[in-house]
Write a protein that holds these residues in place. Structure first.
Motif, PDB file in Angstrom:
ATOM      1  N   TYR A 179      69.076  -5.342 -36.956  1.00  0.00           N
ATOM      2  CA  TYR A 179      69.362  -3.909 -37.080  1.00  0.00           C
ATOM      3  C   TYR A 179      68.238  -3.192 -37.816  1.00  0.00           C
ATOM      4  O   TYR A 179      67.863  -2.072 -37.466  1.00  0.00           O
ATOM      5  CB  TYR A 179      70.691  -3.693 -37.813  1.00  0.00           C
ATOM      6  CG  TYR A 179      71.918  -4.017 -36.981  1.00  0.00           C
ATOM      7  CD1 TYR A 179      71.860  -4.019 -35.601  1.00  0.00           C
ATOM      8  CD2 TYR A 179      73.131  -4.316 -37.582  1.00  0.00           C
ATOM      9  CE1 TYR A 179      72.974  -4.321 -34.843  1.00  0.00           C
ATOM     10  CE2 TYR A 179      74.255  -4.620 -36.828  1.00  0.00           C
ATOM     11  CZ  TYR A 179      74.166  -4.620 -35.449  1.00  0.00           C
ATOM     12  OH  TYR A 179      75.275  -4.911 -34.703  1.00  0.00           O
ATOM     13  N   ILE A 182      65.412  -2.763 -35.494  1.00  0.00           N
ATOM     14  CA  ILE A 182      65.711  -1.726 -34.501  1.00  0.00           C
ATOM     15  C   ILE A 182      65.545  -0.346 -35.127  1.00  0.00           C
ATOM     16  O   ILE A 182      64.903   0.548 -34.569  1.00  0.00           O
ATOM     17  CB  ILE A 182      67.150  -1.883 -33.957  1.00  0.00           C
ATOM     18  CG1 ILE A 182      67.240  -3.105 -33.055  1.00  0.00           C
ATOM     19  CG2 ILE A 182      67.575  -0.644 -33.179  1.00  0.00           C
ATOM     20  CD1 ILE A 182      68.619  -3.358 -32.496  1.00  0.00           C
ATOM     21  N   ALA A 186      62.370   0.915 -33.337  1.00  0.00           N
ATOM     22  CA  ALA A 186      62.872   1.482 -32.085  1.00  0.00           C
ATOM     23  C   ALA A 186      63.363   2.904 -32.297  1.00  0.00           C
ATOM     24  O   ALA A 186      63.131   3.782 -31.472  1.00  0.00           O
ATOM     25  CB  ALA A 186      63.991   0.624 -31.511  1.00  0.00           C
ATOM     26  N   VAL A 187      64.028   3.151 -33.437  1.00  0.00           N
ATOM     27  CA  VAL A 187      64.599   4.479 -33.655  1.00  0.00           C
ATOM     28  C   VAL A 187      63.624   5.376 -34.417  1.00  0.00           C
ATOM     29  O   VAL A 187      63.252   6.449 -33.943  1.00  0.00           O
ATOM     30  CB  VAL A 187      65.950   4.372 -34.399  1.00  0.00           C
ATOM     31  CG1 VAL A 187      66.502   5.746 -34.676  1.00  0.00           C
ATOM     32  CG2 VAL A 187      66.933   3.562 -33.576  1.00  0.00           C
ATOM     33  N   SER A 194      64.964  -1.062 -27.905  1.00  0.00           N
ATOM     34  CA  SER A 194      66.018  -1.735 -28.671  1.00  0.00           C
ATOM     35  C   SER A 194      66.825  -2.668 -27.782  1.00  0.00           C
ATOM     36  O   SER A 194      67.504  -3.556 -28.255  1.00  0.00           O
ATOM     37  CB  SER A 194      66.934  -0.705 -29.325  1.00  0.00           C
ATOM     38  OG  SER A 194      67.675  -0.030 -28.337  1.00  0.00           O
ATOM     39  N   LEU A 195      66.765  -2.442 -26.464  1.00  0.00           N
ATOM     40  CA  LEU A 195      67.449  -3.345 -25.535  1.00  0.00           C
ATOM     41  C   LEU A 195      66.403  -4.276 -24.931  1.00  0.00           C
ATOM     42  O   LEU A 195      65.443  -3.816 -24.342  1.00  0.00           O
ATOM     43  CB  LEU A 195      68.107  -2.570 -24.388  1.00  0.00           C
ATOM     44  CG  LEU A 195      69.260  -1.634 -24.701  1.00  0.00           C
ATOM     45  CD1 LEU A 195      69.798  -1.043 -23.418  1.00  0.00           C
ATOM     46  CD2 LEU A 195      70.360  -2.368 -25.446  1.00  0.00           C
ATOM     47  N   ASN A 197      66.566  -6.036 -22.281  1.00  0.00           N
ATOM     48  CA  ASN A 197      67.214  -6.410 -21.027  1.00  0.00           C
ATOM     49  C   ASN A 197      66.178  -6.814 -19.992  1.00  0.00           C
ATOM     50  O   ASN A 197      65.607  -5.978 -19.317  1.00  0.00           O
ATOM     51  CB  ASN A 197      68.096  -5.274 -20.517  1.00  0.00           C
ATOM     52  CG  ASN A 197      67.426  -3.932 -20.628  1.00  0.00           C
ATOM     53  OD1 ASN A 197      66.373  -3.807 -21.244  1.00  0.00           O
ATOM     54  ND2 ASN A 197      67.999  -2.919 -20.020  1.00  0.00           N
ATOM     55  N   TYR A 199      65.195  -8.956 -16.548  1.00  0.00           N
ATOM     56  CA  TYR A 199      65.838  -9.404 -15.326  1.00  0.00           C
ATOM     57  C   TYR A 199      64.865 -10.263 -14.533  1.00  0.00           C
ATOM     58  O   TYR A 199      63.678 -10.271 -14.814  1.00  0.00           O
ATOM     59  CB  TYR A 199      66.269  -8.185 -14.496  1.00  0.00           C
ATOM     60  CG  TYR A 199      67.091  -7.209 -15.286  1.00  0.00           C
ATOM     61  CD1 TYR A 199      68.274  -7.617 -15.904  1.00  0.00           C
ATOM     62  CD2 TYR A 199      66.673  -5.898 -15.465  1.00  0.00           C
ATOM     63  CE1 TYR A 199      69.021  -6.734 -16.647  1.00  0.00           C
ATOM     64  CE2 TYR A 199      67.415  -5.006 -16.217  1.00  0.00           C
ATOM     65  CZ  TYR A 199      68.599  -5.427 -16.797  1.00  0.00           C
ATOM     66  OH  TYR A 199      69.338  -4.559 -17.541  1.00  0.00           O
ATOM     67  N   PRO A 200      65.372 -10.968 -13.522  1.00  0.00           N
ATOM     68  CA  PRO A 200      64.475 -11.846 -12.749  1.00  0.00           C
ATOM     69  C   PRO A 200      63.258 -11.108 -12.186  1.00  0.00           C
ATOM     70  O   PRO A 200      62.212 -11.705 -11.999  1.00  0.00           O
ATOM     71  CB  PRO A 200      65.384 -12.354 -11.625  1.00  0.00           C
ATOM     72  CG  PRO A 200      66.756 -12.285 -12.193  1.00  0.00           C
ATOM     73  CD  PRO A 200      66.768 -11.108 -13.103  1.00  0.00           C
ATOM     74  N   VAL A 289      73.219 -10.999 -28.532  1.00  0.00           N
ATOM     75  CA  VAL A 289      74.210  -9.929 -28.462  1.00  0.00           C
ATOM     76  C   VAL A 289      73.610  -8.613 -28.940  1.00  0.00           C
ATOM     77  O   VAL A 289      73.738  -7.582 -28.281  1.00  0.00           O
ATOM     78  CB  VAL A 289      75.460 -10.290 -29.295  1.00  0.00           C
ATOM     79  CG1 VAL A 289      76.374  -9.092 -29.426  1.00  0.00           C
ATOM     80  CG2 VAL A 289      76.195 -11.439 -28.644  1.00  0.00           C
ATOM     81  N   VAL A 290      72.914  -8.647 -30.067  1.00  0.00           N
ATOM     82  CA  VAL A 290      72.401  -7.403 -30.627  1.00  0.00           C
ATOM     83  C   VAL A 290      71.356  -6.781 -29.707  1.00  0.00           C
ATOM     84  O   VAL A 290      71.316  -5.565 -29.533  1.00  0.00           O
ATOM     85  CB  VAL A 290      71.820  -7.648 -32.035  1.00  0.00           C
ATOM     86  CG1 VAL A 290      71.117  -6.413 -32.545  1.00  0.00           C
ATOM     87  CG2 VAL A 290      72.920  -8.056 -32.987  1.00  0.00           C
ATOM     88  N   VAL A 292      71.072  -7.480 -26.454  1.00  0.00           N
ATOM     89  CA  VAL A 292      71.546  -7.520 -25.077  1.00  0.00           C
ATOM     90  C   VAL A 292      70.598  -8.355 -24.224  1.00  0.00           C
ATOM     91  O   VAL A 292      70.143  -7.958 -23.160  1.00  0.00           O
ATOM     92  CB  VAL A 292      71.705  -6.107 -24.492  1.00  0.00           C
ATOM     93  CG1 VAL A 292      72.541  -6.156 -23.232  1.00  0.00           C
ATOM     94  CG2 VAL A 292      72.341  -5.193 -25.491  1.00  0.00           C
ATOM     95  N   PRO A 294      69.941 -11.489 -21.900  1.00  0.00           N
ATOM     96  CA  PRO A 294      70.804 -12.347 -21.070  1.00  0.00           C
ATOM     97  C   PRO A 294      70.446 -13.829 -21.159  1.00  0.00           C
ATOM     98  O   PRO A 294      69.790 -14.371 -20.287  1.00  0.00           O
ATOM     99  CB  PRO A 294      70.592 -11.816 -19.654  1.00  0.00           C
ATOM    100  CG  PRO A 294      69.260 -11.148 -19.686  1.00  0.00           C
ATOM    101  CD  PRO A 294      68.969 -10.745 -21.089  1.00  0.00           C
TER     102      PRO A 294
ATOM    103  N   ASP B 249      77.747  -4.860 -28.191  1.00  0.00           N
ATOM    104  CA  ASP B 249      77.629  -4.596 -29.624  1.00  0.00           C
ATOM    105  C   ASP B 249      77.572  -3.091 -29.876  1.00  0.00           C
ATOM    106  O   ASP B 249      76.729  -2.397 -29.312  1.00  0.00           O
ATOM    107  CB  ASP B 249      76.344  -5.266 -30.131  1.00  0.00           C
ATOM    108  CG  ASP B 249      76.183  -5.105 -31.613  1.00  0.00           C
ATOM    109  OD1 ASP B 249      77.077  -5.538 -32.348  1.00  0.00           O
ATOM    110  OD2 ASP B 249      75.178  -4.517 -32.053  1.00  0.00           O
ATOM    111  N   ALA B 252      74.207  -1.709 -31.065  1.00  0.00           N
ATOM    112  CA  ALA B 252      73.194  -1.772 -30.005  1.00  0.00           C
ATOM    113  C   ALA B 252      73.418  -0.669 -28.982  1.00  0.00           C
ATOM    114  O   ALA B 252      72.472  -0.067 -28.481  1.00  0.00           O
ATOM    115  CB  ALA B 252      73.240  -3.138 -29.326  1.00  0.00           C
ATOM    116  N   THR B 259      67.765   5.963 -28.542  1.00  0.00           N
ATOM    117  CA  THR B 259      66.377   5.747 -28.136  1.00  0.00           C
ATOM    118  C   THR B 259      66.142   6.118 -26.675  1.00  0.00           C
ATOM    119  O   THR B 259      65.032   5.995 -26.181  1.00  0.00           O
ATOM    120  CB  THR B 259      65.969   4.274 -28.320  1.00  0.00           C
ATOM    121  OG1 THR B 259      66.852   3.452 -27.549  1.00  0.00           O
ATOM    122  CG2 THR B 259      66.041   3.846 -29.770  1.00  0.00           C
TER     123      THR B 259
END
Lengths: 345, 534
Positions: A179, A182, A186-187, A194-195, A197, A199-200, A289-290, A292, A294, B249, B252, B259
């Motif tokens: 946190y 982030i 990020a903020v 912050s994500l 994420n 993907y393939p 989790v924080v 995200v 995968p 979360d 998050a 953001t």
């Protein structure tokens, strides 16, 4: 050029002599036998792990039908669910069936949504290994260098501040570090997303960029352990007579540590590195989790909460195999760097 | 054939008149006035003309790796959005709460509301080009009412005796007993129409008639939807694409919104909502929904067999304080019956029950008791993360009435199987139902599997059956009014509050003035109803 001195059996030898003594003999064969033995034991461990995990999931209250249907479970839909998935058969029979399939190389399908487990795992195993490798590539050299430098300048302000920093970062819970990162990067200063994420179809450079913050978090969590072990192991070796001999020869302190002390201190360091690498693979649920991300951790948590036992088993076996293999590699490396370990007295 | 024989006796009811339009407006207005709580929204953000184009990125709380495309298994927001985004139902709940036709063009009921004939829309195609016909409807319904069905919608369709396709555009359904609200069930997310495959449907197929096609569907991770260029419904599906990312979360989710990684998040953390509202680029919206929190007492187990004991407990809970402290003000007080203020036939004449420990003590004395010892079982899954705190609040407020209420924390795992309906007093919730009959039938009727209080009230059960097949709206209204009173005063469930649906989004996200309250996110139809202004 000074020759490398090894302390073997209380005697100080030239390294080449030691290597000749060692590799010329039965060492290679001995290592091979050890590896095979350990792999055999590893299979046994995996079997035991699968039994324990299966029983643990069985012991949890509720089964897949009830967890999936939740509040909307009626006796008849639960019964239909169980009949469809064979959950009404005795546990021993279900385990036996599962084991037979696995032995023949088929991990089966997720009970919850019928997707093939190999398909479910494919991208996630890759993601988890990517994150672990990315963090390790930064964390391992960083902690070795910090460990060597703190051993070199021990008790200086540098040593103390590095220790305080790394110990603080390991003491905070992971999500808290995450946190804070982030909030900062990020903020407040929007440098990184912050994500995380990925993907393939995400390009590799983009993957590196998006995984920055989770990797920073993981690095902060694992550095202290490895760095402290490096420092302690080196300082321990520095007290031995052959190091004093090297000093008396007038070798510089840095050279004494890197050329003479470090090789003899590697065994415990390698073990700690292996432990931390294993942690990076199996213990990053919170970070996943924080951010995200995968990875496998999220898959395991999800599957346990749904009692999706086939997926739980597959992921647990991957985790257990990671531990077994990394420990084996660590032991082999420790022996290669320190042949004495092959013949414990 | 049965149909032909009865045909001339059919009473035609226009879809909208499930409840008289005027009666509905009056009810809703009264509800709004009595609550004094309209949806919290600044007016300048509403633009009248929907714009086409853009990608809406959404951060969702609910969704799991175990999610499956089998409509029998849909049980979280991720799948509800999928259902309404990729498919259509026979009917739809409009933002006003009315039932409007979707894939059905219109419907008629026999006078006893037992035989229903649905005329289907013509010229509609699935994403793969196949025509939508009556066989698809039959197959979809059979998938849920099949003897081995594992569908959570099985109880909804259990009363259907026969489904037949009269011709490619007419479906006839015969019920075991009359049900005037029957078309409502086809607005349920499970019952969206899938193409037929033999006698049943292909549960792995994502081929629907809906506004969006699933381009990427990765359960537990994300879904990417692209507009169906041939979508049949005019004035809908404005967005080019929608991307739904699962961000479980809360912190998050919040940082993703701030953001700019997503445009919209559901379920923002209520504890920090007052801070979020101050953020210049974020808009927080609330909708009064039907979701309500319940404390069922098993009415066949002492001391809850005595209605005076139940009334003592009902008077000893401080509802205002609960809304304030547990929902952080994002909700309204409940009146011990499950009918939400936006549901047709909501009884606004019933006086609001409030905290009154003296009355609680009075009822306790009437039950012949000086004090009362009860155990309340709560888990995080029952009311959310503050469940146990809510229990402690109740314990404090009821102490003044001489009640010694002990709160026990239960594990989340297996809560719905081992605690709920097993322990005599526990926490539960209901997502709410769009009709009074639906709400009462699923949870308060004698012997139904979700009757969480084991309540069995003969007058209530009699009215329930009578009202269900009553097509005269005024008579039905009277019956539902009485039933709300019965549940409130003689029921065995404390319903202290209704929760609002809370959303946070950036300033580009737009929607119509009124949004639906049957589910979160405009009844989970935001994909086809909402748009972006830039």
């Amino acid at each position: 050029m000074d020759s490398v001195l090894w302390n073997v059996g209380g005697w100080t030898h030239d390294r080449n002599t030691v290597y000749e003594l060692f590799w010329g003999g039965v060492a290679m064969k001995a290592i091979l036998i050890m590896v095979l033995q350990r792999l055999g034991l590893g299979m046994l461990t995996l079997f035991i792990v699968s039994v324990i995990i299966f029983s643990a999931v069985e012991l949890l209250p509720g089964d897949l039908a009830q967890e999936i249907l939740g509040q909307s479970a009626t006796p008849e839909t639960v019964a239909a669910f169980r009949a469809e998935l064979g959950l009404d058969e005795p546990a021993v029979q279900r385990y036996g069936q599962w084991l037979l399939n696995v032995v023949s190389g088929d991990f089966g399908h997720s009970l919850a949504n019928g997707r093939a487990i190999s398909e479910l795992l494919a991208s996630r195993v890759g993601n988890t290994l990517f994150l672990a490798a990315y963090a390790a590539i930064i964390a391992v050299p960083l902690s070795l260098i910090l460990g060597i430098l703190t051993a070199l300048y021990r008790n200086s302000w540098f040593d103390r501040s590095v220790n305080v920093l790394t110990l603080s970062s390991i003491s905070f819970p992971e999500f808290f570090i995450a946190y804070i990162l982030i909030l900062a990067f990020a903020v407040k200063i929007p440098l990184f997303p912050s994500l995380a994420n990925i993907y393939p179809d995400t390009p590799f450079l983009d993957m590196l960029y998006r995984a920055t913050l989770p990797v920073m978090t993981l690095v902060m969590v694992v550095v202290a352990h490895m760095m402290r072990m490096t420092r302690a192991a080196i300082i321990n070796v520095l007290a031995s007579p052959y190091v004093e001999m090297a000093r008396l020869k007038g070798i510089s302190p840095f050279r004494v540590i890197v050329k003479h002390a470090l090789p003899n201190a590697l065994a415990p360091i390698i073990n700690v590195i292996a432990l931390n690498l294993a942690y990076l693979v199996v213990g990053v649920v919170v970070v996943e989790v924080v951010f995200v991300y995968p990875g496998l951790g999220q898959l395991l948590v999800d599957s346990v909460s749904k009692r999706d036992v086939t997926v739980v088993q597959a992921v647990s076996l991957i985790f257990a195999a990671t531990f077994i293999l990394l420990n084996l590699v660590a032991d082999v490396l420790a022996i290669v760097t320190n042949p004495r370990l092959l013949n414990p007295r | 054939m049965v149909m032909d024989k009865n045909n001339k006796n059919f009473q035609t009811s226009k879809p909208k008149s499930m409840m008289g339009r005027r009666a509905f407006v009056a009810t809703t207005l009264a509800a709004g006035a009595s609550l004094g709580l309209a949806a919290e929204r600044s007016s300048q953000i509403q633009s009248d003309e929907p714009k086409k184009g853009g990608t809406l990125r959404v951060g969702f709380t609910q969704g799991a790796l175990s999610d499956s495309t089998d409509p029998a298994s849909f049980n979280n927001d991720f799948m509800f959005a999928y259902a309404y985004g990729v498919f259509n139902g026979l009917t739809e709940i409009a933002p006003s709460g009315e039932l409007v036709p979707e894939l059905a063009l219109q419907w008629q009921a026999s006078p006893d509301a037992r035989i229903w004939t649905f005329q289907l829309r013509r010229g509609i195609q699935f994403h793969n080009g196949k025509d939508f016909v009556a066989a698809d409807v039959v197959a979809t319904i059979n998938h849920h009412r099949h003897i081995n069905s594992t569908s959570s919608a099985k109880p909804l369709v259990a009363d259907i005796v026969r489904v037949t396709a009269l011709d490619p555009h007419t479906v006839v359904m015969e019920l075991g007993s009359g049900n005037a609200d029957f078309p409502f069930i086809f607005s349920q997310y499970n019952l969206v129409i899938h193409p037929a495959l033999g006698d049943s449907i292909d549960v792995t197929s994502m081929n629907g008639t809906g506004p969006y096609e699933a381009k990427i569907f990765d359960p537990g991770v994300r879904a990417v939807y692209q507009r169906n260029p041939n979508y049949w419904k005019p004035g809908r599906a404005h967005l080019d694409s929608v991307e739904i990312i699962l961000v479980a979360d809360p912190a998050a989710r919040l940082s993703a919104l701030i953001t700019g990684a997503v445009d919209l998040i559901d379920r923002p953390d209520l504890k920090t909502l007052h801070l979020l509202k101050r953020h210049p680029s974020v808009r927080v919206e609330q909708t009064v929904g039907n979701k309500h929190y319940t404390l069922p007492m098993l009415s066949d187990i002492a001391p809850f067999t005595n209605n005076d004991v139940r009334m003592a407990l009902k008077h000893s809970i401080d509802r205002e304080e609960m809304v304030d402290k547990i929902l952080k003000g994002c909700g309204v007080v409940g009146n011990d019956h499950p009918i939400g203020p936006t549901v047709p036939f909501f009884n606004s004449d019933l006086p609001q029950r409030s905290y009154d420990p003296d009355k609680g003590r009075f009822y306790l004395n009437r039950a012949g008791l000086k004090t009362l010892d009860v155990k309340l079982h709560m888990a995080d899954v029952s009311w959310g993360n503050d469940s146990v705190k809510a229990g402690v609040l109740f314990s404090e407020s009821s102490a003044k009435a001489g009640i010694n209420l002990q709160v026990l924390r239960e594990p989340n795992d297996g809560y719905w199987s081992n605690v709920w309906m097993k322990k005599s007093f526990c926490g539960s919730y209901s997502g709410g139902r769009p009709t009074a009959d639906w709400a009462f039938t699923t949870t308060y009727a004698r012997g139904v599997s979700w009757n969480e209080s084991h309540w069995d009230h003969s007058r209530f059960n009699q009215l329930l059956v009578a009202a269900r097949s009553e097509l005269n709206q005024a008579l039905r209204g009277e019956m539902y009014y009485e039933m709300q009173g019965l549940v409130r005063d003689e029921g065995s469930t404390i319903i202290p509050m209704f929760g609002n649906y809370v959303l946070a989004m950036n300033k580009h996200v737009r929607h119509t003035e009124k949004i639906a309250s049957n589910w979160d996110l405009d009844g989970q139809r935001f994909m086809e109803r909402w748009w972006l202004d830039a």
